[in-house]
Design an enzyme around this catalytic site. Sequence first.
Site, mmCIF file in Angstrom:
data_model
loop_
_atom_site.group_PDB
_atom_site.id
_atom_site.type_symbol
_atom_site.label_atom_id
_atom_site.label_comp_id
_atom_site.label_asym_id
_atom_site.label_seq_id
_atom_site.Cartn_x
_atom_site.Cartn_y
_atom_site.Cartn_z
ATOM 1 N N HIS A 250 0.891 -1.184 0.101
ATOM 2 C CA HIS A 250 -0.026 -0.086 0.011
ATOM 3 C C HIS A 250 0.781 1.162 0.071
ATOM 4 C CE1 HIS A 250 -3.074 -3.102 0.228
ATOM 5 N NE2 HIS A 250 -3.838 -2.058 -0.279
ATOM 6 N N GLU A 492 -10.519 -11.803 -6.252
ATOM 7 C CA GLU A 492 -9.087 -11.614 -5.964
ATOM 8 C C GLU A 492 -8.573 -12.560 -5.124
ATOM 9 O OE1 GLU A 492 -8.447 -8.174 -3.626
ATOM 10 O OE2 GLU A 492 -10.510 -8.470 -2.969
ATOM 11 N N ASP A 516 -4.079 -8.972 -4.979
ATOM 12 C CA ASP A 516 -4.332 -10.283 -4.138
ATOM 13 C C ASP A 516 -4.377 -11.497 -4.657
ATOM 14 O OD1 ASP A 516 -4.481 -9.389 -1.229
ATOM 15 O OD2 ASP A 516 -5.903 -8.011 -1.943
ATOM 16 N N CYS A 563 -8.669 -4.046 -11.470
ATOM 17 C CA CYS A 563 -8.315 -2.988 -10.929
ATOM 18 C C CYS A 563 -6.871 -2.997 -10.025
ATOM 19 C CB CYS A 563 -9.152 -2.288 -9.964
ATOM 20 S SG CYS A 563 -9.782 -3.547 -8.617
HETATM 21 C C1 PEP Z 1 -5.949 -6.023 -5.598
HETATM 22 O O1 PEP Z 1 -6.191 -6.752 -4.786
HETATM 23 O O2 PEP Z 1 -5.603 -6.244 -6.699
HETATM 24 C C2 PEP Z 1 -6.951 -4.828 -5.229
HETATM 25 C C3 PEP Z 1 -7.025 -3.838 -6.228
HETATM 26 O O3 PEP Z 1 -7.153 -4.533 -3.956
HETATM 27 P P1 PEP Z 1 -6.163 -4.109 -2.859
HETATM 28 O O4 PEP Z 1 -4.774 -3.652 -3.535
HETATM 29 O O5 PEP Z 1 -6.682 -2.862 -2.098
HETATM 30 O O6 PEP Z 1 -6.066 -5.087 -1.943
HETATM 31 MG MG MG Z 2 -7.168 -6.591 -2.897
#
Ligand code: PEP
Ligand code: MG
Length: 647
Positions: A250, A492, A516, A563
Amino acid sequence: MANPPRVTNSGHPPGAYPPLEDPRLPETKSTAAPSEPPAPVVPPPPPSVAAFVDIEPRQFKGIAGSPGVAVGPAIVLGDIRASFVRRHIASAQIPHELERITQAVIDAKRTLRAHDSLMPALVREANAILDAYDLMLSDPTLHERIERKVRSEKKCAEWAVSEASEEIVALFGPREASDRDAYIVERRHDIEFVGERLLKALVGDAADHALRLREPAIVIARDLSPADTASMVREPVLGFVTCVGTRTSHTSIMARAIEIPCVVGVADAVTHIRTGDMVIVDGLTGLVQVHPSEEAIREAKQRSAQHLAFARRLLAARHMPASTRDGVALDLKANVELPAEAILAVDHGARGIGLYRTEFLYIDRTSQPSEQEQYEVYRAIVEAVSPHPTTLRTFDIGGDKFASTFQLPAEMNPALGLRAVRLALKQPDVFLTQLRAMIRASAHGDVRIMIPMVSSVHEMREVRRLMHHAIEQVRARGHAFAEHIPLGMMIEVPAAAVMADVFAREAEFFSLGTNDLVQYALAIDRGSESLASQASPFDPAILRMIRFVATAARDRSIPVALCGAMASDPLAACLLVGLGLRELSMEAAAIPEIKEAIRRISVPEAEALAHQALGCESADAVEQLLARELAPRLIDLLAGLADDVAT
Ligand code: PEP
Ligand code: MG
């Protein structure tokens, strides 16, 4: 191409080296915070050789987390030596600074004794150690040096203490050479410990306030919390380097969102980089240089200018339609973490928000956000991007996204534990509050609600039941809302991917979360820097799942997007078109670059490439295929540099 370069349009100038002196007097603080009891050691021998200062250029290789190149002085977070300003004092202030040092010695001794009372009575050795430290805090050699720095060099108390202890430490010689000698290691540790006690006594609580910069700087930290990273929007941060993290952690995601260059996964960063060291952070290559030569600084500034020119050029074309060379339209949306990013998304040509990570509303606060607070935030985002849609993802707390307001159990594997929808279903009141806020926001534009980490059909059914309940509550309270709010899910978790044909009957849309999906399908922690190069979204196992999900969605006529971070990689974006995707969501800053990439390929070409990739036996083979077939025509996008910038 595990970490290909990204486009950015950093608002931060490539940093000039600012003067560290600050004529302002900081507030004097003399209360030292308690800390760990000291390790068993004895006082060091007296110093006998001249100070050694290591300013040799050094280079570290990390993971390119966010593109751009930054040059500037380092500030090491969590390092007490980073928490004060090195300022020269006027002659009249000398007695005051010396008095502060005397007081700091008294305070540091008192704090040490406070620890003494916490130690088990049977640890007799502890008293001897504390006595030794007590003596060292008043050590004449140390104090002579400190006093000289205050009187002759007119340095403030903190600077004098820090430099004096660093000089004594340096007398033991370079670390690499002496680390084999346990005696020297311990003596060095003693001096550092005593220097830190004195500094803590001088600086007080200020050391605990992580990010408050007075000058543009490059932040060096072991890790950064989402709040730290978000606060960089307000601070003059030129770039940052962390010891941990990967491209999908993150910290990197946030850095790309706020367009600050960063390199993550530099294991030794906080050990080898000191506050004030000149640093180059190259978020295009993942290289970090410390004490760079004049020549290297010139080159870095040139690269920074080239990158900014490249980003500006792409940005100028941001409102052109997103379509392939043969005219097939793509829908490019933005991922956002902070409400303010919605404006940025529109500005970068996003056709809506494909993922709003609402968990950021819950992080780093003492109470949970109320329905009204959430409603106002969601409404502001929805209105900012209207008439385009906003996809509000319900909170994805747990795993690597910790929120202190939730009572989460301590788990051995939080990523496999009570996270996201599992937590929501365990705490239905908190979930219902969020759902009501989202439902109310639907009165102001096109709202879609998306559920993270779904792994069973039962979960989706339970969510739908709660959604109906929330709608009834909103209706009963007399609030307006849209007649139909699509309810979709993230794909995911591998279980959801391989059951996509079944889930397509439960969800109204899919969004593939490859960050994920890679973690769970390949069994590699998304935060593991040592395995980062193997956690490739190009692994054929991942590509096959993406293909299967895209086909299942098409067969059932439900929209499917992607995404995860791979959407913002030009090579991956072209491949994803070939795998059947027509909607991608990514950090806003990457949209112009991805538009440009897909304009250079036709759907039949992308499909042929995808067909070959699906037949490959490894991620390496896919990456080689893409490098061979696609990289030549995307070379400028992959480098992230304009080649015709005058400096
Ligand atoms: C992902 O897991 O690809 C996603 C977009 O969600 P996050 O990165 O918030 O876990
Ligand atoms: Mg995710």
